[in-house]
Enzyme design. Structure first.
Site, short mmCIF file in Angstrom:
data_model
loop_
_atom_site.label_atom_id
_atom_site.label_comp_id
_atom_site.label_asym_id
_atom_site.label_seq_id
_atom_site.Cartn_x
_atom_site.Cartn_y
_atom_site.Cartn_z
N CYS A 2 88.82 -16.65 15.42
CA CYS A 2 87.93 -16.97 15.18
C CYS A 2 88.81 -18.76 16.43
CB CYS A 2 86.98 -17.90 14.37
SG CYS A 2 86.15 -16.33 13.36
N ARG A 27 90.03 -15.78 20.73
CA ARG A 27 90.38 -15.88 19.61
C ARG A 27 89.61 -14.63 19.20
NH1 ARG A 27 94.07 -19.39 17.85
NH2 ARG A 27 93.59 -19.01 16.27
N TRP A 81 85.25 -14.16 15.75
CA TRP A 81 85.94 -12.60 15.31
C TRP A 81 85.14 -12.13 13.40
CZ3 TRP A 81 89.37 -9.41 12.55
CH2 TRP A 81 89.39 -8.20 12.70
N ASN A 107 87.78 -21.08 10.21
CA ASN A 107 88.52 -20.39 10.61
C ASN A 107 89.71 -19.50 9.67
OD1 ASN A 107 90.54 -18.26 12.37
ND2 ASN A 107 91.63 -20.15 13.52
N GLY A 108 89.88 -18.54 9.32
CA GLY A 108 90.61 -17.82 8.01
C GLY A 108 89.78 -16.88 7.11
N GLU A 490 104.61 1.47 24.33
CA GLU A 490 103.61 0.29 24.67
C GLU A 490 102.68 0.89 25.65
OE1 GLU A 490 103.21 -2.35 23.81
OE2 GLU A 490 102.63 -3.73 25.50
N LYS A 494 98.53 1.00 25.52
CA LYS A 494 97.83 -0.26 26.49
C LYS A 494 96.88 0.88 26.72
CE LYS A 494 99.22 -4.38 26.67
NZ LYS A 494 99.51 -3.84 25.61
N GLU A 497 93.95 -0.02 23.71
CA GLU A 497 93.28 -0.59 23.72
C GLU A 497 92.41 -0.63 25.04
OE1 GLU A 497 95.76 -3.68 22.78
OE2 GLU A 497 97.18 -3.74 24.12
N HIS A 513 109.34 19.51 17.09
CA HIS A 513 108.93 19.70 15.36
C HIS A 513 107.26 19.66 14.80
CE1 HIS A 513 113.24 18.75 14.86
NE2 HIS A 513 113.14 17.94 15.65
N LYS A 612 93.02 -11.16 19.48
CA LYS A 612 93.78 -11.92 20.57
C LYS A 612 94.81 -12.00 19.51
CE LYS A 612 96.60 -12.89 23.93
NZ LYS A 612 97.76 -11.48 24.56
O1 M6R Z 1 100.50 -12.37 18.39
P1 M6R Z 1 101.18 -10.79 18.26
O2 M6R Z 1 102.54 -11.13 19.58
O3 M6R Z 1 102.14 -11.36 16.76
O4 M6R Z 1 100.01 -9.66 17.88
C1 M6R Z 1 101.05 -8.97 17.26
C2 M6R Z 1 100.12 -7.67 18.11
O5 M6R Z 1 98.88 -7.81 17.82
C3 M6R Z 1 99.83 -7.11 19.43
O6 M6R Z 1 100.66 -7.51 19.94
C4 M6R Z 1 98.47 -6.54 19.82
O7 M6R Z 1 99.13 -4.98 19.56
C5 M6R Z 1 97.85 -6.57 21.98
N1 M6R Z 1 96.63 -5.97 21.36
C6 M6R Z 1 98.76 -5.60 22.32
O8 M6R Z 1 98.21 -5.65 23.73
#
Ligand code: M6R
Length: 617
Positions: A2, A27, A81, A107-108, A490, A494, A497, A513, A612
């Protein structure tokens, strides 16, 4: 999660709140809402919760009802969020007390909200949402009814609330004042020419002021147009800590690209050169004084433990190799959400490096804190100045990638990779594990990376064309070995997500395996096959996949016809030594995932179910 915003003294409170919310949307965007104290001393509130368009709907509603009509009074806003309660209008912030005398955004997470809500209900309070936040409104109402000023009521909340919170509150009897408090969750305050402000981060404020301050843990702020005052939990006035930021306002906007993600992909050469700027010389000399950990302490480090989540975790996996190869000290990597619940036994003389784009990821933050409680040195590697982790770590290194708004990390991931290389080289320097010639060779290669990234991104169209051929495929397997494995992880993350497609990443040698059972005609295998001493082994694994009907796409070196002849498609990238290869290897995979997601019509900046900044467990 948030984002919260507050403004008082503005010529147009509605417009200022909407501007701030637009910058905070990364956020969370399940709902958006504002509350403003009207000149008639009533609280005006409007909220919207529309999938993919909460802020748009809120702005529409406001333009009909209130545009330009409210000025100089105090207003607060929230972009959500969802954690407690569905993403509906009734759960959208701001929340009000029983009489709508006050409104609050938060927020929290209030950990004791269940008990507090039961007690409040038994005392006659009526709740209208399922959120944890609403207890704050009713608790403040009670404190004020008991004779406290609004400020003292907010101070009293500090001893009643458990958990994490950044909150802002307006009350109808104080039309020009915003009250704020925080514990753990971030909150920045500031003022400029008769306008008082607060926000969850600096990006939402820098176009209005650079006169920024950090509200500390368990502090309360009383913000008026002309001044703000900060108090501790006992009501004693404090001096807030100033924050220095170098970001331009424009850096936080899309800059002509269709979305933040493509803007951020193309900003990677700059992000990289900014990150290594002044930290590295071609001789191999490193300058990381900002770390504020004395060289003697760093030189005594006998092992490194890197901890992170998501893309930052993948950067950590690559960073481990650089530390081991150059500084020749053991380096381990742990996923923060797992590490924090283990009975960690971290040996003395360990450097714990917490890597986080946001600097606020709860799992990473707590893993780092736990490590710190064992007396080891902690270092935060983050992109966000003044973020939570930077305030607790012994040392901080900033990736200087500029604000990353797209939920999928791109430029920050690349910057993390380069910064970890600088750290590895620094440790190697202190340990004396590389000759001058070796240090210089490594430094020269790192310094060449921004230009190589630019060169690689010039093949954007080639990557896009390959990706378009696979836009309908459903089963992807990403394979790599050694430094190719973090790249595979990675690339798969990508695709998952952004494109919402199953994509599993494995160390290529691990397929036999078990996972190889999954391979059948229609499976797509993306293999990181840049040249290294393990190239032949990787290509043997590729043969095993093809023999079972998989279609294979290789991230290969430019001009490598042998690799091209052994697979179905190639994503060609400039050759580079293996330790630096993750920076280059991941670029075509970012474009690949972006293209597939776009072909499916997805919002690449705001993928479903994600946020984010992940400040929940
Ligand atoms: O802010 P951070 O780097 O700690 O965030 C970690 C993950 O939440 C972040 O890398 C997430 O996996 C992204 N959506 C990746 O694209």
């Amino acid at each position: 999660m948030c984002g919260i915003i507050g403004i008082t003294g503005s010529d147009d409170t509605v417009a200022a709140l909407l501007d701030g919310l637009a910058l905070l949307e990364y956020r969370g965007y399940d709902s958006a809402g504002i509350a403003i104290v009207e000149p008639s001393n009533t609280i005006f509130r409007m909220r919207a919760a529309e999938q993919g368009g909460s802020l748009y709907h809120l702005a529409n509603g406001l333009s009909k009802e209130k545009a330009g009509s409210l000025n100089h009074t105090a207003g607060i806003g929230h972009t959500r969020w969802a954690t407690h309660g569905a993403p509906t209008v009734t759960n959208a912030h701001p929340h009000v007390d029983c009489t709508s005398a006050l409104a609050v955004v938060h927020n929290g997470i209030i950990e004791n909200h269940n008990r507090l809500a039961q007690e409040l209900k038994s005392r006659g309070h009526t709740f209208s949402s399922e959120t944890d936040t609403e207890v704050i409104a009713h608790l403040a109402e009670e404190q004020i009814a008991g004779g406290k000023s609004v400020k003292d009521a907010v101070i009293a909340l500090l001893t009643i609330l458990r958990g994490a919170f950044a909150l802002a509150l307006v009350h109808r009897d104080s039309p020009d004042t915003i009250y704020a408090a925080r514990r753990t969750s971030p909150l920045i305050i500031g003022s400029e020419s008769g306008v008082g402000l607060l926000a969850s981060d600096v990006a939402a404020m820098i176009d209005k002021t650079r006169n920024l301050f950090e509200l500390g843990d368990d502090q309360v702020a009383e913000i008026r147009p002309e001044e703000f005052k900060v108090y501790d939990h006992l009501g004693v006035e404090m001096q807030p800590k100033p924050i220095r930021v170098g970001w331009s306002t424009e850096a936080a906007r899309k800059g002509g690209f269709p979305d933040y993600m493509s803007k951020e992909i193309h900003e990677q050469p700059t992000a990289l050169s900014e990150t290594i700027l002044g930290r590295l010389e071609a001789s191999g000399a490193t300058y990381l004084e900002e770390l504020e950990i004395e060289d003697s302490r760093l030189a005594a480090i006998e092992r490194v433990l890197l901890v992170a989540c998501g893309s930052s975790y993948h950067a950590a996996l690559a960073g481990r190799h650089a530390i081991e190869a150059w500084a020749k000290i053991p380096a381990e990597v742990d996923i923060a959400s797992e590490m924090r619940y283990r009975a960690m036994q971290i040996p003395a003389n360990t450097l714990v490096v917490a890597i986080s784009q946001s600097g606020e990821t709860t799992d990473t933050y707590h893993a780092m804190r736990q490590a710190r409680s064992q007396g080891v040195i902690t270092l935060a590697v983050t992109n966000v100045v003044g973020s939570l982790m930077t305030r607790e770590a012994d040392g901080v290194l900033y990736t200087r990638a500029g604000p990353e708004i797209g939920v999928a990390s791109t430029k920050c991931h690349i910057a993390q990779l380069a910064l970890l290389q600088c750290l590895a080289l620094r440790l190697a320097d202190l340990k004396g594990t590389l000759s001058d010639a070796e240090k210089s060779a490594v430094a020269t290669e790192i310094l060449a990376l921004p230009a190589l990234v630019e060169q690689t991104l010039a093949s954007h169209e080639q990557f896009r064309k390959v990706a378009e051929r696979y836009a309908e495929s459903r089963d992807f397997y990403y394979l790599g070995r050694r430094l190719g494995f973090p790249v595979a992880l990675e690339g798969a993350l990508k695709l998952k997500e952004l494109a919402y497609v199953r994509a599993e990443a494995y160390p290529a040698g691990e397929m036999k395996h078990g996972p190889i059972s999954l391979i059948e005609p229609g499976s797509v295998v993306v293999v990181v096959a840049k040249r290294s001493s393990l190239w032949e082994k990787i290509m043997a694994n590729v043969e095993e996949m093809r023999a079972r009907g998989a279609t294979v796409i290789a991230v290969s070196d430019e001009g490598d016809e042998e690799t091209a002849s052994l697979v179905d498609d190639v994503l060609e990238t400039p050759p580079v030594t293996e330790v630096c290869s993750p920076v280059i290897g991941v670029l075509p995979l970012q474009v690949f995932a972006y293209t597939v997601a776009k072909a499916k019509g997805h919002d690449v900046d705001r993928p479903r179910n994600l946020a984010k900044v992940v400040t929940v467990e």
